[in-house]
Scaffold this motif. Structure first.
Motif, PDB file in Angstrom:
ATOM      1  N   LEU A  71      -7.478-145.538  24.229  1.00  0.00           N
ATOM      2  CA  LEU A  71      -7.773-146.199  22.955  1.00  0.00           C
ATOM      3  C   LEU A  71      -9.213-145.953  22.508  1.00  0.00           C
ATOM      4  CD1 LEU A  71      -5.663-149.414  23.496  1.00  0.00           C
ATOM      5  CD2 LEU A  71      -5.202-147.553  21.850  1.00  0.00           C
ATOM      6  N   ALA A  72     -10.141-145.796  23.436  1.00  0.00           N
ATOM      7  CA  ALA A  72     -11.505-145.395  23.068  1.00  0.00           C
ATOM      8  C   ALA A  72     -11.471-144.018  22.411  1.00  0.00           C
ATOM      9  CB  ALA A  72     -12.407-145.374  24.302  1.00  0.00           C
ATOM     10  N   ARG A  73     -10.674-143.134  22.992  1.00  0.00           N
ATOM     11  CA  ARG A  73     -10.533-141.780  22.438  1.00  0.00           C
ATOM     12  C   ARG A  73      -9.899-141.823  21.055  1.00  0.00           C
ATOM     13  NH1 ARG A  73      -9.074-136.173  24.655  1.00  0.00           N
ATOM     14  NH2 ARG A  73      -7.518-135.398  23.200  1.00  0.00           N
ATOM     15  N   VAL A  74      -8.895-142.673  20.876  1.00  0.00           N
ATOM     16  CA  VAL A  74      -8.229-142.824  19.578  1.00  0.00           C
ATOM     17  C   VAL A  74      -9.221-143.303  18.520  1.00  0.00           C
ATOM     18  CG1 VAL A  74      -6.531-144.248  18.348  1.00  0.00           C
ATOM     19  CG2 VAL A  74      -5.910-143.164  20.521  1.00  0.00           C
ATOM     20  N   GLU A  75      -9.971-144.353  18.842  1.00  0.00           N
ATOM     21  CA  GLU A  75     -10.965-144.890  17.898  1.00  0.00           C
ATOM     22  C   GLU A  75     -11.993-143.804  17.555  1.00  0.00           C
ATOM     23  OE1 GLU A  75     -11.283-148.143  16.627  1.00  0.00           O
ATOM     24  OE2 GLU A  75     -10.067-149.371  17.979  1.00  0.00           O
ATOM     25  N   HIS A  76     -12.493-143.122  18.573  1.00  0.00           N
ATOM     26  CA  HIS A  76     -13.478-142.059  18.381  1.00  0.00           C
ATOM     27  C   HIS A  76     -12.932-140.966  17.471  1.00  0.00           C
ATOM     28  CE1 HIS A  76     -15.325-138.186  19.651  1.00  0.00           C
ATOM     29  NE2 HIS A  76     -16.433-138.900  19.672  1.00  0.00           N
ATOM     30  N   HIS A  77     -11.728-140.522  17.749  1.00  0.00           N
ATOM     31  CA  HIS A  77     -11.140-139.433  16.962  1.00  0.00           C
ATOM     32  C   HIS A  77     -11.006-139.804  15.487  1.00  0.00           C
ATOM     33  CE1 HIS A  77      -8.624-136.125  15.693  1.00  0.00           C
ATOM     34  NE2 HIS A  77      -7.759-137.005  15.222  1.00  0.00           N
ATOM     35  N   TRP A  78     -10.370-140.932  15.223  1.00  0.00           N
ATOM     36  CA  TRP A  78     -10.070-141.270  13.828  1.00  0.00           C
ATOM     37  C   TRP A  78     -11.306-141.660  13.044  1.00  0.00           C
ATOM     38  CZ3 TRP A  78      -5.983-139.297  11.854  1.00  0.00           C
ATOM     39  CH2 TRP A  78      -4.884-139.043  12.666  1.00  0.00           C
ATOM     40  N   ALA A  79     -12.247-142.370  13.642  1.00  0.00           N
ATOM     41  CA  ALA A  79     -13.446-142.773  12.899  1.00  0.00           C
ATOM     42  C   ALA A  79     -14.454-141.631  12.786  1.00  0.00           C
ATOM     43  CB  ALA A  79     -14.093-143.987  13.558  1.00  0.00           C
ATOM     44  N   ARG A  80     -14.819-141.054  13.922  1.00  0.00           N
ATOM     45  CA  ARG A  80     -15.899-140.068  13.923  1.00  0.00           C
ATOM     46  C   ARG A  80     -15.444-138.683  13.480  1.00  0.00           C
ATOM     47  NH1 ARG A  80     -20.372-142.313  16.670  1.00  0.00           N
ATOM     48  NH2 ARG A  80     -19.808-144.092  17.979  1.00  0.00           N
ATOM     49  N   ARG A  81     -14.307-138.251  13.969  1.00  0.00           N
ATOM     50  CA  ARG A  81     -13.867-136.883  13.708  1.00  0.00           C
ATOM     51  C   ARG A  81     -13.129-136.753  12.387  1.00  0.00           C
ATOM     52  NH1 ARG A  81     -10.639-134.228  17.272  1.00  0.00           N
ATOM     53  NH2 ARG A  81     -11.868-132.346  17.171  1.00  0.00           N
ATOM     54  N   VAL A  82     -12.353-137.784  12.027  1.00  0.00           N
ATOM     55  CA  VAL A  82     -11.552-137.681  10.803  1.00  0.00           C
ATOM     56  C   VAL A  82     -12.252-138.353   9.618  1.00  0.00           C
ATOM     57  CG1 VAL A  82      -9.349-138.274   9.712  1.00  0.00           C
ATOM     58  CG2 VAL A  82      -9.387-137.431  12.065  1.00  0.00           C
ATOM     59  N   ILE A  83     -12.472-139.660   9.672  1.00  0.00           N
ATOM     60  CA  ILE A  83     -13.031-140.341   8.499  1.00  0.00           C
ATOM     61  C   ILE A  83     -14.451-139.858   8.212  1.00  0.00           C
ATOM     62  CG2 ILE A  83     -13.662-142.552   7.469  1.00  0.00           C
ATOM     63  CD1 ILE A  83     -11.349-143.826   9.075  1.00  0.00           C
ATOM     64  N   GLU A  84     -15.286-139.739   9.246  1.00  0.00           N
ATOM     65  CA  GLU A  84     -16.655-139.268   9.029  1.00  0.00           C
ATOM     66  C   GLU A  84     -16.748-137.748   8.916  1.00  0.00           C
ATOM     67  OE1 GLU A  84     -19.684-142.495  10.814  1.00  0.00           O
ATOM     68  OE2 GLU A  84     -18.708-141.258  12.339  1.00  0.00           O
ATOM     69  N   GLY A  86     -16.431-135.402  11.324  1.00  0.00           N
ATOM     70  CA  GLY A  86     -17.060-134.711  12.453  1.00  0.00           C
ATOM     71  C   GLY A  86     -16.055-133.973  13.315  1.00  0.00           C
ATOM     72  N   ALA A  87     -15.205-133.198  12.696  1.00  0.00           N
ATOM     73  CA  ALA A  87     -14.144-132.493  13.421  1.00  0.00           C
ATOM     74  C   ALA A  87     -14.686-131.595  14.527  1.00  0.00           C
ATOM     75  CB  ALA A  87     -13.288-131.685  12.453  1.00  0.00           C
ATOM     76  N   TYR A 136     -10.191-147.456   1.053  1.00  0.00           N
ATOM     77  CA  TYR A 136      -8.885-147.036   1.541  1.00  0.00           C
ATOM     78  C   TYR A 136      -8.319-145.895   0.708  1.00  0.00           C
ATOM     79  CZ  TYR A 136      -8.095-150.669   5.062  1.00  0.00           C
ATOM     80  OH  TYR A 136      -8.136-151.459   6.190  1.00  0.00           O
ATOM     81  N   ASP A 137      -8.856-145.689  -0.482  1.00  0.00           N
ATOM     82  CA  ASP A 137      -8.411-144.598  -1.349  1.00  0.00           C
ATOM     83  C   ASP A 137      -9.099-143.273  -1.039  1.00  0.00           C
ATOM     84  OD1 ASP A 137      -6.671-146.272  -2.809  1.00  0.00           O
ATOM     85  OD2 ASP A 137      -8.315-146.911  -4.123  1.00  0.00           O
ATOM     86  N   ASP A 138     -10.170-143.299  -0.231  1.00  0.00           N
ATOM     87  CA  ASP A 138     -10.867-142.063   0.126  1.00  0.00           C
ATOM     88  C   ASP A 138      -9.900-141.104   0.809  1.00  0.00           C
ATOM     89  OD1 ASP A 138     -13.235-143.162  -0.809  1.00  0.00           O
ATOM     90  OD2 ASP A 138     -14.047-143.573   1.202  1.00  0.00           O
ATOM     91  N   LEU A 139     -10.075-139.820   0.516  1.00  0.00           N
ATOM     92  CA  LEU A 139      -9.262-138.787   1.159  1.00  0.00           C
ATOM     93  C   LEU A 139     -10.045-138.170   2.310  1.00  0.00           C
ATOM     94  CD1 LEU A 139      -7.728-136.988  -1.955  1.00  0.00           C
ATOM     95  CD2 LEU A 139      -6.625-138.639  -0.436  1.00  0.00           C
ATOM     96  N   VAL A 140      -9.351-137.948   3.414  1.00  0.00           N
ATOM     97  CA  VAL A 140      -9.939-137.319   4.594  1.00  0.00           C
ATOM     98  C   VAL A 140      -8.989-136.231   5.087  1.00  0.00           C
ATOM     99  CG1 VAL A 140     -11.273-139.355   5.274  1.00  0.00           C
ATOM    100  CG2 VAL A 140      -8.942-139.081   6.135  1.00  0.00           C
ATOM    101  N   ALA A 141      -9.561-135.262   5.776  1.00  0.00           N
ATOM    102  CA  ALA A 141      -8.762-134.137   6.261  1.00  0.00           C
ATOM    103  C   ALA A 141      -8.131-134.471   7.608  1.00  0.00           C
ATOM    104  CB  ALA A 141      -9.629-132.895   6.393  1.00  0.00           C
TER     105      ALA A 141
END
Length: 180
Positions: A71-84, A86-87, A136-141
């Motif tokens: 779950l730490a990995r999940v949070e990290h992935h979606w917040a840092r790598r996707v929303i922010e 940082g892929a 919530y309307d922001d688009l992310v890759a």
């Protein structure tokens, strides 16, 4: 005080209750996310490092501590790598195993438990900060697609809901505790 046999805490002390009815999409969805985070904590409380590391539902190697790491990995992935965006960031626990963080170190002691929980709490807090700053309307890759942040948050809730169910089974197999 209302209490039921097998519950982890009396109903009037349950950290997931008492917030009242939510109004609006953000409060509702993020309320569910927070409640599922509390569920993971409840299912892990009072266990030794060995119990947290024990794969109690054979043939699966899943453990409660492995869930926390995942779950730490999940949070990290979606917040840092996707929303922010940082892929290019290295995923947490990459290279340890191809199991998304479920694997554990060879030796699990209180320090490794504390480290996993601290990482999970830090990543969860970061996710909360990222969500507070996002629409919530922001688009992310996500791969080759553009999705709304709301889809990411719903996915987080889904991920936690799935794993809270796993945590129920893992805990029951460890010491018979059920409920909540």
């Amino acid at each position: 005080m209302t209490s039921h046999r097998g519950m982890f805490v009396p109903t009037d002390q349950d950290p997931r209750l008492g917030g009242g009815a939510t109004r609006g999409e953000r409060a509702c969805v993020e309320g569910y996310l927070e409640a599922y985070r509390h569920t993971i904590v409840l299912k892990c409380e009072g266990l030794t490092p060995a119990q947290l590391a024990h794969a109690s539902v054979p043939p699966s190697a899943m453990s409660l501590l492995g869930l926390v790491r995942h779950l730490a990995r999940v949070e990290h992935h979606w917040a840092r790598r996707v929303i922010e965006g940082g892929a290019d960031l290295r995923r947490l626990f990459d290279g340890e195993a191809a199991d998304a963080g479920f694997s554990l170190p060879t030796e699990v002691d209180q320090a490794s438990v504390d480290e996993a929980f601290a990482l999970w709490r830090a990543e969860s807090a970061h996710t909360d900060e990222v969500l507070a700053a996002a629409s919530y309307d922001d688009l992310v890759a996500v791969g080759d697609e553009q999705v709304e942040v709301r889809d990411v948050v719903v996915h987080l809730v889904e991920e936690y809901a799935r794993h809270a169910g796993h945590a129920d089974l893992l805990r029951e197999c460890l010491d018979g505790r059920t409920g909540q």
